[in-house]
Design a protein around this motif. Structure first.
Motif, PDB file in Angstrom:
ATOM      1  N   ILE A   1       0.104  -5.566   9.738  1.00 46.00           N
ATOM      2  CA  ILE A   1       1.110  -4.976   8.854  1.00 46.00           C
ATOM      3  C   ILE A   1       2.081  -4.109   9.654  1.00 46.00           C
ATOM      4  CG2 ILE A   1       1.504  -3.523   6.834  1.00 46.00           C
ATOM      5  CD1 ILE A   1       0.107  -6.197   6.241  1.00 46.00           C
ATOM      6  N   ARG A   2       1.564  -3.353  10.611  1.00 46.38           N
ATOM      7  CA  ARG A   2       2.444  -2.522  11.442  1.00 46.38           C
ATOM      8  C   ARG A   2       3.426  -3.397  12.207  1.00 46.38           C
ATOM      9  NH1 ARG A   2      -2.312   0.172  12.838  1.00 46.38           N
ATOM     10  NH2 ARG A   2      -2.169  -0.701  14.961  1.00 46.38           N
ATOM     11  N   GLN A   3       2.959  -4.548  12.667  1.00 39.39           N
ATOM     12  CA  GLN A   3       3.866  -5.437  13.386  1.00 39.39           C
ATOM     13  C   GLN A   3       4.969  -5.955  12.469  1.00 39.39           C
ATOM     14  OE1 GLN A   3       2.115  -8.071  16.212  1.00 39.39           O
ATOM     15  NE2 GLN A   3       3.586  -9.704  15.834  1.00 39.39           N
ATOM     16  N   LEU A   4       4.649  -6.114  11.189  1.00 30.46           N
ATOM     17  CA  LEU A   4       5.659  -6.551  10.226  1.00 30.46           C
ATOM     18  C   LEU A   4       6.720  -5.479   9.992  1.00 30.46           C
ATOM     19  CD1 LEU A   4       3.821  -8.393   7.282  1.00 30.46           C
ATOM     20  CD2 LEU A   4       5.618  -9.317   8.733  1.00 30.46           C
ATOM     21  N   VAL A   5       6.303  -4.233   9.895  1.00 30.62           N
ATOM     22  CA  VAL A   5       7.231  -3.190   9.454  1.00 30.62           C
ATOM     23  C   VAL A   5       7.981  -2.528  10.607  1.00 30.62           C
ATOM     24  CG1 VAL A   5       5.845  -2.704   7.408  1.00 30.62           C
ATOM     25  CG2 VAL A   5       5.457  -1.366   9.487  1.00 30.62           C
ATOM     26  N   GLU A   6       7.438  -2.587  11.820  1.00 34.26           N
ATOM     27  CA  GLU A   6       8.100  -1.922  12.936  1.00 34.26           C
ATOM     28  C   GLU A   6       9.313  -2.723  13.399  1.00 34.26           C
ATOM     29  OE1 GLU A   6       5.080  -1.497  15.829  1.00 34.26           O
ATOM     30  OE2 GLU A   6       4.044   0.118  14.754  1.00 34.26           O
ATOM     31  N   PRO A   7      10.371  -2.067  13.841  1.00 31.01           N
ATOM     32  CA  PRO A   7      11.555  -2.779  14.348  1.00 31.01           C
ATOM     33  C   PRO A   7      11.197  -3.616  15.565  1.00 31.01           C
ATOM     34  CG  PRO A   7      12.032  -0.457  13.964  1.00 31.01           C
ATOM     35  CD  PRO A   7      10.551  -0.614  13.837  1.00 31.01           C
ATOM     36  N   ARG A   8      11.820  -4.801  15.632  1.00 35.11           N
ATOM     37  CA  ARG A   8      11.555  -5.709  16.748  1.00 35.11           C
ATOM     38  C   ARG A   8      12.863  -6.112  17.418  1.00 35.11           C
ATOM     39  NH1 ARG A   8       6.123  -6.057  18.236  1.00 35.11           N
ATOM     40  NH2 ARG A   8       5.130  -5.058  16.452  1.00 35.11           N
TER      41      ARG A   8
ATOM     42  N   ALA B   1       6.888 -10.175   4.751  1.00 35.98           N
ATOM     43  CA  ALA B   1       7.138  -8.892   4.100  1.00 35.98           C
ATOM     44  C   ALA B   1       8.545  -8.848   3.548  1.00 35.98           C
ATOM     45  CB  ALA B   1       6.929  -7.753   5.084  1.00 35.98           C
ATOM     46  N   ASP B   2       8.659  -8.347   2.338  1.00 36.74           N
ATOM     47  CA  ASP B   2       9.965  -8.043   1.750  1.00 36.74           C
ATOM     48  C   ASP B   2      10.255  -6.586   2.097  1.00 36.74           C
ATOM     49  OD1 ASP B   2      12.221  -7.743   0.261  1.00 36.74           O
ATOM     50  OD2 ASP B   2      11.242  -7.895  -1.700  1.00 36.74           O
ATOM     51  N   LYS B   3      11.063  -6.386   3.137  1.00 38.56           N
ATOM     52  CA  LYS B   3      11.300  -5.038   3.668  1.00 38.56           C
ATOM     53  C   LYS B   3      12.459  -4.356   2.941  1.00 38.56           C
ATOM     54  CE  LYS B   3      10.742  -4.211   8.000  1.00 38.56           C
ATOM     55  NZ  LYS B   3      10.881  -4.161   9.475  1.00 38.56           N
ATOM     56  N   ARG B   4      12.282  -3.075   2.729  1.00 42.59           N
ATOM     57  CA  ARG B   4      13.329  -2.285   2.091  1.00 42.59           C
ATOM     58  C   ARG B   4      14.454  -2.003   3.080  1.00 42.59           C
ATOM     59  NH1 ARG B   4      11.524  -0.346  -2.752  1.00 42.59           N
ATOM     60  NH2 ARG B   4       9.253  -0.193  -3.059  1.00 42.59           N
TER      61      ARG B   4
ATOM     62  N   ALA C   1       0.847  -1.189   0.000  1.00 43.52           N
ATOM     63  CA  ALA C   1       0.000   0.000   0.000  1.00 43.52           C
ATOM     64  C   ALA C   1       0.885   1.243   0.000  1.00 43.52           C
ATOM     65  CB  ALA C   1      -0.895  -0.006   1.238  1.00 43.52           C
ATOM     66  N   PRO C   2       0.419   2.346  -0.599  1.00 38.23           N
ATOM     67  CA  PRO C   2       1.250   3.554  -0.678  1.00 38.23           C
ATOM     68  C   PRO C   2       1.789   4.001   0.680  1.00 38.23           C
ATOM     69  CG  PRO C   2      -0.663   3.779  -2.104  1.00 38.23           C
ATOM     70  CD  PRO C   2      -0.847   2.500  -1.349  1.00 38.23           C
ATOM     71  N   ARG C   3       0.989   3.837   1.742  1.00 45.10           N
ATOM     72  CA  ARG C   3       1.443   4.304   3.056  1.00 45.10           C
ATOM     73  C   ARG C   3       2.631   3.495   3.587  1.00 45.10           C
ATOM     74  NH1 ARG C   3      -3.936   2.789   6.339  1.00 45.10           N
ATOM     75  NH2 ARG C   3      -4.771   3.029   4.237  1.00 45.10           N
ATOM     76  N   TYR C   4       2.839   2.284   3.027  1.00 46.79           N
ATOM     77  CA  TYR C   4       3.947   1.445   3.466  1.00 46.79           C
ATOM     78  C   TYR C   4       5.007   1.271   2.377  1.00 46.79           C
ATOM     79  CZ  TYR C   4       0.932   0.091   7.365  1.00 46.79           C
ATOM     80  OH  TYR C   4       0.144   0.104   8.490  1.00 46.79           O
ATOM     81  N   ALA C   5       4.873   2.021   1.284  1.00 47.70           N
ATOM     82  CA  ALA C   5       5.749   1.799   0.135  1.00 47.70           C
ATOM     83  C   ALA C   5       7.218   2.075   0.446  1.00 47.70           C
ATOM     84  CB  ALA C   5       5.291   2.662  -1.045  1.00 47.70           C
TER      85      ALA C   5
ATOM     86  N   GLN D   1       8.648   1.339   3.234  1.00 49.61           N
ATOM     87  CA  GLN D   1       9.123   0.303   4.149  1.00 49.61           C
ATOM     88  C   GLN D   1       9.063  -1.095   3.547  1.00 49.61           C
ATOM     89  OE1 GLN D   1       6.058   1.990   6.730  1.00 49.61           O
ATOM     90  NE2 GLN D   1       7.499   1.806   8.431  1.00 49.61           N
ATOM     91  N   LEU D   2       8.135  -1.304   2.599  1.00 50.13           N
ATOM     92  CA  LEU D   2       7.901  -2.630   2.041  1.00 50.13           C
ATOM     93  C   LEU D   2       8.006  -2.622   0.526  1.00 50.13           C
ATOM     94  CD1 LEU D   2       4.646  -3.653   3.981  1.00 50.13           C
ATOM     95  CD2 LEU D   2       6.991  -4.350   4.521  1.00 50.13           C
ATOM     96  N   ASN D   3       8.527  -3.702  -0.025  1.00 52.17           N
ATOM     97  CA  ASN D   3       8.406  -3.928  -1.462  1.00 52.17           C
ATOM     98  C   ASN D   3       7.084  -4.629  -1.773  1.00 52.17           C
ATOM     99  OD1 ASN D   3      11.001  -2.932  -2.409  1.00 52.17           O
ATOM    100  ND2 ASN D   3      11.897  -4.653  -1.298  1.00 52.17           N
TER     101      ASN D   3
END
Length: 339
Positions: free
Chosen positions: A250-257, A213-216, A186-190, A192-194
């Motif tokens: 999705i936020r759990q995927l993109v946020e640092p852990r 997620a394929d993270k940038r 989604a554009p809001r995650y573009a 952070q994510l491929n």
């Protein structure tokens, strides 16, 4: 799609079989009904067994690259133990239950490019012949549809869907393959994510949702894959705010852990969204560099004919060549057997 087959192992004059499935899509874990129509040959034949195989076209990765083939993932005996007289016409009705992990092949009436079939096999006087092959159409369970619709509402785009041979470690997967639904970010995650890959593993009590997620990468870090799993219930689907639930995933995927870099450590503490909390919030995390899948099928092979498709999940149109390829698969099977 229905093809009549002459029982080749019995030669000219043998019985023919024509399996007709009841119209409309079926659901994972639901009933598949139809009738097997038999036409007697030039003489009497003893029909020992009538067997149905559920088959799927599956992709596999190996040292030599990538290939695809047909995998049978369930088998049912629906009749037999009778004599079919010469020129007799007989119909054998059946109802069988699909495995809960049966892949979804259509969404909102649009094909996803997944090829599933029902193959009929006759056992006659000790000889066996795969006599008929019919296309199987499977729609989503309510909870699967709710999740896919939420992703569409959150502006994720459908890219492709395929079936991968292999297993996802740490899950309750039953079939020898799994379905991957690949989505554009989604554009809001573009930034952070491929892209993300979604897998449903349903069972009678609920469903595991696997998101990868394929993270940038950034200035000081390389791109990497992030994996998280959630367990959801079949109950109370209509009473959940799925947009909020899925966005939390999705936020759990993109946020640092803090578990970043671990290949196998699954932690608790996923988002507890939704009015019922627990059934929709049990999550596991795994951030790694390509360690998601076990066995063949690792990676993201794109189903032929669907590559580059970037439309919304909700109401999205699938390229016509995908539908054509489904037909080609069955026609190719017919020619192979008759040859």
């Amino acid at each position: 799609m229905v093809f009549k087959r002459l029982l080749g192992s019995l030669g000219v004059g043998g019985p023919t079989v024509d399996t007709v499935l009841d119209p409309g899509p079926v659901l994972p874990g639901g009933g598949l009904s139809g009738q097997v129509h038999l036409n007697g040959g030039d003489s009497d034949f003893d029909i020992e067994h009538i067997t149905l195989d559920l088959v799927a076209r599956v992709e596999a990765e190996h040292d030599g690259g990538e290939s695809e083939g047909v995998v049978a993932f369930d088998r049912f005996t629906v009749g037999g133990g009778f004599r079919l007289a010469a020129d007799e016409v007989r119909s054998v009705p059946f109802t069988v239950t699909l495995p809960w992990e049966t892949p979804i092949s259509e969404l909102y009436g649009q094909s996803l490019g997944i090829v599933l079939g029902v193959r009929t096999e006759l056992s006659v006087a000790g000889a066996k012949d795969k006599g008929d092959l019919d296309q199987l159409t499977v729609g989503p369970l309510p909870v699967q549809e709710a999740i896919l619709e939420a992703l569409g509402q959150l502006d994720f785009g459908f890219k492709s869907a395929d079936l991968e041979y292999g297993r996802i470690g740490g899950t309750g997967q039953q079939l020898p393959f799994y379905q991957e639904i690949e989505l554009t970010a989604a554009p809001r995650y573009a930034q952070q994510l491929n892209e993300i890959e979604l897998t449903f593993l349903a069972n009678p009590g609920g469903m595991e949702v696997v998101l990868e997620a394929d993270k940038r990468g950034g200035f000081f870090s390389e791109g990497h894959d992030a994996l998280t799993r959630f367990t959801v219930s079949h109950d109370g689907v209509a009473h959940q705010d799925w947009n909020a639930i899925v966005d939390g995933w999705i936020r759990q995927l993109v946020e640092p852990r803090t578990s970043h870099g671990s290949h196998s450590a699954y932690g608790h503490g996923g988002p507890h969204a939704g009015s019922h909390g627990g059934p929709y919030g049990h999550g596991h995390d795994d951030h790694h560099h390509g360690g998601r899948r076990s066995g063949p099928g690792m990676g993201t092979a794109v189903a032929a004919g669907a590559a580059g498709l970037a439309v919304g999940v909700v109401g999205g149109m699938v390229a016509a060549e995908v539908v054509d390829e489904v037909g080609d698969f069955f026609e190719g099977d017919e020619e192979e057997e008759e040859g």
